[in-house]
Scaffold this motif. Structure first.
Motif, PDB file in Angstrom:
ATOM      1  N   PHE A   1      25.314  14.510 -26.443  1.00 19.60           N
ATOM      2  CA  PHE A   1      26.065  15.292 -27.424  1.00 19.60           C
ATOM      3  C   PHE A   1      26.042  14.669 -28.819  1.00 19.60           C
ATOM      4  O   PHE A   1      25.696  15.319 -29.804  1.00 19.60           O
ATOM      5  CB  PHE A   1      27.511  15.457 -26.935  1.00 19.60           C
ATOM      6  CG  PHE A   1      28.447  16.054 -27.941  1.00 19.60           C
ATOM      7  CD1 PHE A   1      28.382  17.393 -28.260  1.00 19.60           C
ATOM      8  CD2 PHE A   1      29.396  15.266 -28.576  1.00 19.60           C
ATOM      9  CE1 PHE A   1      29.249  17.953 -29.190  1.00 19.60           C
ATOM     10  CE2 PHE A   1      30.268  15.805 -29.498  1.00 19.60           C
ATOM     11  CZ  PHE A   1      30.188  17.163 -29.811  1.00 19.60           C
ATOM     12  N   ASN A   2      26.413  13.386 -28.911  1.00 14.29           N
ATOM     13  CA  ASN A   2      26.515  12.784 -30.237  1.00 14.29           C
ATOM     14  C   ASN A   2      25.166  12.659 -30.937  1.00 14.29           C
ATOM     15  O   ASN A   2      25.079  12.779 -32.158  1.00 14.29           O
ATOM     16  CB  ASN A   2      27.250  11.438 -30.193  1.00 14.29           C
ATOM     17  CG  ASN A   2      26.546  10.382 -29.385  1.00 14.29           C
ATOM     18  OD1 ASN A   2      25.671  10.666 -28.568  1.00 14.29           O
ATOM     19  ND2 ASN A   2      26.951   9.140 -29.584  1.00 14.29           N
ATOM     20  N   MET A   3      24.092  12.476 -30.185  1.00 14.39           N
ATOM     21  CA  MET A   3      22.779  12.375 -30.811  1.00 14.39           C
ATOM     22  C   MET A   3      22.263  13.754 -31.249  1.00 14.39           C
ATOM     23  O   MET A   3      21.532  13.856 -32.228  1.00 14.39           O
ATOM     24  CB  MET A   3      21.776  11.691 -29.875  1.00 14.39           C
ATOM     25  CG  MET A   3      22.062  10.211 -29.683  1.00 14.39           C
ATOM     26  SD  MET A   3      21.975   9.223 -31.208  1.00 14.39           S
ATOM     27  CE  MET A   3      23.683   9.115 -31.687  1.00 14.39           C
ATOM     28  N   ILE A   4      22.671  14.803 -30.554  1.00 15.23           N
ATOM     29  CA  ILE A   4      22.353  16.163 -31.003  1.00 15.23           C
ATOM     30  C   ILE A   4      23.030  16.415 -32.348  1.00 15.23           C
ATOM     31  O   ILE A   4      22.407  16.921 -33.289  1.00 15.23           O
ATOM     32  CB  ILE A   4      22.790  17.197 -29.949  1.00 15.23           C
ATOM     33  CG1 ILE A   4      21.897  17.082 -28.702  1.00 15.23           C
ATOM     34  CG2 ILE A   4      22.754  18.619 -30.518  1.00 15.23           C
ATOM     35  CD1 ILE A   4      22.384  17.858 -27.500  1.00 15.23           C
ATOM     36  N   ILE A   5      24.297  16.032 -32.445  1.00 14.23           N
ATOM     37  CA  ILE A   5      25.032  16.172 -33.707  1.00 14.23           C
ATOM     38  C   ILE A   5      24.354  15.344 -34.798  1.00 14.23           C
ATOM     39  O   ILE A   5      24.173  15.798 -35.927  1.00 14.23           O
ATOM     40  CB  ILE A   5      26.509  15.766 -33.533  1.00 14.23           C
ATOM     41  CG1 ILE A   5      27.205  16.619 -32.456  1.00 14.23           C
ATOM     42  CG2 ILE A   5      27.242  15.815 -34.868  1.00 14.23           C
ATOM     43  CD1 ILE A   5      27.305  18.088 -32.751  1.00 14.23           C
ATOM     44  N   MET A   6      23.964  14.117 -34.458  1.00 14.35           N
ATOM     45  CA  MET A   6      23.272  13.245 -35.423  1.00 14.35           C
ATOM     46  C   MET A   6      21.992  13.913 -35.933  1.00 14.35           C
ATOM     47  O   MET A   6      21.703  13.873 -37.129  1.00 14.35           O
ATOM     48  CB  MET A   6      22.937  11.900 -34.773  1.00 14.35           C
ATOM     49  CG  MET A   6      22.055  11.022 -35.629  1.00 14.35           C
ATOM     50  SD  MET A   6      22.957   9.950 -36.724  1.00 14.35           S
ATOM     51  CE  MET A   6      23.291   8.629 -35.617  1.00 14.35           C
ATOM     52  N   GLY A   7      21.248  14.541 -35.029  1.00 12.44           N
ATOM     53  CA  GLY A   7      20.025  15.231 -35.433  1.00 12.44           C
ATOM     54  C   GLY A   7      20.298  16.356 -36.415  1.00 12.44           C
ATOM     55  O   GLY A   7      19.556  16.539 -37.389  1.00 12.44           O
ATOM     56  N   GLY A   8      21.365  17.113 -36.177  1.00 13.17           N
ATOM     57  CA  GLY A   8      21.747  18.167 -37.109  1.00 13.17           C
ATOM     58  C   GLY A   8      22.100  17.594 -38.469  1.00 13.17           C
ATOM     59  O   GLY A   8      21.691  18.116 -39.513  1.00 13.17           O
ATOM     60  N   PHE A   9      22.856  16.507 -38.465  1.00 12.55           N
ATOM     61  CA  PHE A   9      23.231  15.856 -39.722  1.00 12.55           C
ATOM     62  C   PHE A   9      22.002  15.385 -40.487  1.00 12.55           C
ATOM     63  O   PHE A   9      21.876  15.606 -41.696  1.00 12.55           O
ATOM     64  CB  PHE A   9      24.183  14.680 -39.449  1.00 12.55           C
ATOM     65  CG  PHE A   9      24.414  13.820 -40.657  1.00 12.55           C
ATOM     66  CD1 PHE A   9      25.108  14.309 -41.752  1.00 12.55           C
ATOM     67  CD2 PHE A   9      23.929  12.526 -40.696  1.00 12.55           C
ATOM     68  CE1 PHE A   9      25.315  13.516 -42.881  1.00 12.55           C
ATOM     69  CE2 PHE A   9      24.132  11.725 -41.806  1.00 12.55           C
ATOM     70  CZ  PHE A   9      24.819  12.218 -42.906  1.00 12.55           C
ATOM     71  N   LEU A  10      21.068  14.733 -39.787  1.00 16.82           N
ATOM     72  CA  LEU A  10      19.891  14.191 -40.455  1.00 16.82           C
ATOM     73  C   LEU A  10      18.947  15.289 -40.943  1.00 16.82           C
ATOM     74  O   LEU A  10      18.184  15.058 -41.885  1.00 16.82           O
ATOM     75  CB  LEU A  10      19.158  13.206 -39.538  1.00 16.82           C
ATOM     76  CG  LEU A  10      19.946  11.921 -39.251  1.00 16.82           C
ATOM     77  CD1 LEU A  10      19.187  11.047 -38.269  1.00 16.82           C
ATOM     78  CD2 LEU A  10      20.264  11.167 -40.536  1.00 16.82           C
ATOM     79  N   LYS A  11      19.009  16.463 -40.349  1.00 16.41           N
ATOM     80  CA  LYS A  11      18.229  17.602 -40.862  1.00 16.41           C
ATOM     81  C   LYS A  11      18.803  18.042 -42.214  1.00 16.41           C
ATOM     82  O   LYS A  11      18.068  18.318 -43.156  1.00 16.41           O
ATOM     83  CB  LYS A  11      18.273  18.747 -39.845  1.00 16.41           C
ATOM     84  CG  LYS A  11      17.653  20.033 -40.308  1.00 16.41           C
ATOM     85  CD  LYS A  11      16.146  19.923 -40.354  1.00 16.41           C
ATOM     86  CE  LYS A  11      15.534  21.266 -40.711  1.00 16.41           C
ATOM     87  NZ  LYS A  11      14.296  21.496 -40.043  1.00 16.41           N
ATOM     88  N   ILE A  12      20.136  18.102 -42.286  1.00 18.76           N
ATOM     89  CA  ILE A  12      20.814  18.529 -43.506  1.00 18.76           C
ATOM     90  C   ILE A  12      20.708  17.453 -44.590  1.00 18.76           C
ATOM     91  O   ILE A  12      20.456  17.745 -45.752  1.00 18.76           O
ATOM     92  CB  ILE A  12      22.312  18.800 -43.219  1.00 18.76           C
ATOM     93  CG1 ILE A  12      22.477  19.913 -42.214  1.00 18.76           C
ATOM     94  CG2 ILE A  12      23.064  19.117 -44.495  1.00 18.76           C
ATOM     95  CD1 ILE A  12      23.859  19.934 -41.574  1.00 18.76           C
ATOM     96  N   LYS A  13      20.946  16.212 -44.184  1.00 20.46           N
ATOM     97  CA  LYS A  13      20.954  15.080 -45.116  1.00 20.46           C
ATOM     98  C   LYS A  13      20.082  13.962 -44.549  1.00 20.46           C
ATOM     99  O   LYS A  13      20.575  13.084 -43.839  1.00 20.46           O
ATOM    100  CB  LYS A  13      22.377  14.579 -45.331  1.00 20.46           C
ATOM    101  CG  LYS A  13      23.266  15.570 -46.033  1.00 20.46           C
ATOM    102  CD  LYS A  13      24.293  14.840 -46.841  1.00 20.46           C
ATOM    103  CE  LYS A  13      24.992  15.801 -47.761  1.00 20.46           C
ATOM    104  NZ  LYS A  13      26.027  15.122 -48.515  1.00 20.46           N
ATOM    105  N   PRO A  14      18.802  13.978 -44.843  1.00 20.09           N
ATOM    106  CA  PRO A  14      17.897  12.953 -44.297  1.00 20.09           C
ATOM    107  C   PRO A  14      18.046  11.610 -45.019  1.00 20.09           C
ATOM    108  O   PRO A  14      17.128  11.135 -45.679  1.00 20.09           O
ATOM    109  CB  PRO A  14      16.521  13.582 -44.496  1.00 20.09           C
ATOM    110  CG  PRO A  14      16.690  14.515 -45.650  1.00 20.09           C
ATOM    111  CD  PRO A  14      18.106  14.997 -45.607  1.00 20.09           C
TER     112      PRO A  14
END
Length: 183
Positions: A127-140
């Motif tokens: 779960f938390n790494m999925i969220i991290m992936g979304g964050f890094l897509k928005i703000k790399p």
């Protein structure tokens, strides 16, 4: 570049470890980093949040009142932090359990169904790494290779076999983030 982030949710959602991995990833990029956790006495189910600051310059204080980015994983955190995002800032949230969706029009709002995607992947702990992936897509703000190094640094060696699954979850999150509103 300086990014001031709050990650907030329930204990057991990987809030603190997501912050730690993000902080280690910043260290791997030679950034100045601050990681400051806050949590209740409960082992699971209590509230937990962490502030992370990544900067190219020295960080004067880890204490923040307003944030460039808020990553919100439950309704209580939404209620507490939605108005603490700076105008023009970013709010990323998992809609699972959210009953009052954010309505601000002066911030960028993104949604990622992390809980549902973790179940789909067959491992709720992603779960938390999925969220991290979304964050890094928005703000790399950190490179994926440095996130991998951050995972290696923050996970005990006995769990290093799970790093490929975590990288897969980050990619899943990156592919699944949805724009709700942008300014």
């Amino acid at each position: 570049m300086t990014e001031e982030i709050i990650i907030a949710g329930f204990g057991g959602q990987g809030v603190l470890s997501m912050g730690k991995i993000l902080a280690y990833s910043g260290i791997m990029q030679n950034q100045e980093v601050s990681w400051m956790p806050s949590y209740g006495p409960e082992m699971r189910g209590g509230t937990a949040n962490v502030t992370v600051i990544l900067s190219d310059d020295r960080i004067s204080s880890p204490v923040l009142k307003k944030f460039d980015t808020a990553i919100i994983l439950n309704q209580q955190s939404m209620d507490k932090f939605v108005n603490e995002v700076k105008p023009g800032g970013t709010l990323l949230y998992d809609p699972n359990g959210i009953t009052h969706h954010p309505e601000r029009r002066d911030i960028n709002i993104y949604r990622i169904p992390g809980a549902a995607l973790a179940v789909e992947m067959g491992n709720p702990q992603t779960f938390n790494m999925i969220i991290m992936g979304g964050f890094l897509k928005i703000k790399p703000i950190v490179l994926l290779e440095n996130v991998k190094k951050g995972l290696e640094k923050s996970l005990p060696e006995r769990h290093h076999k799970l790093i490929p699954l975590n990288i897969q979850a980050i990619q899943k999150g990156s592919d699944s983030v949805e724009t709700v509103h942008t300014v």
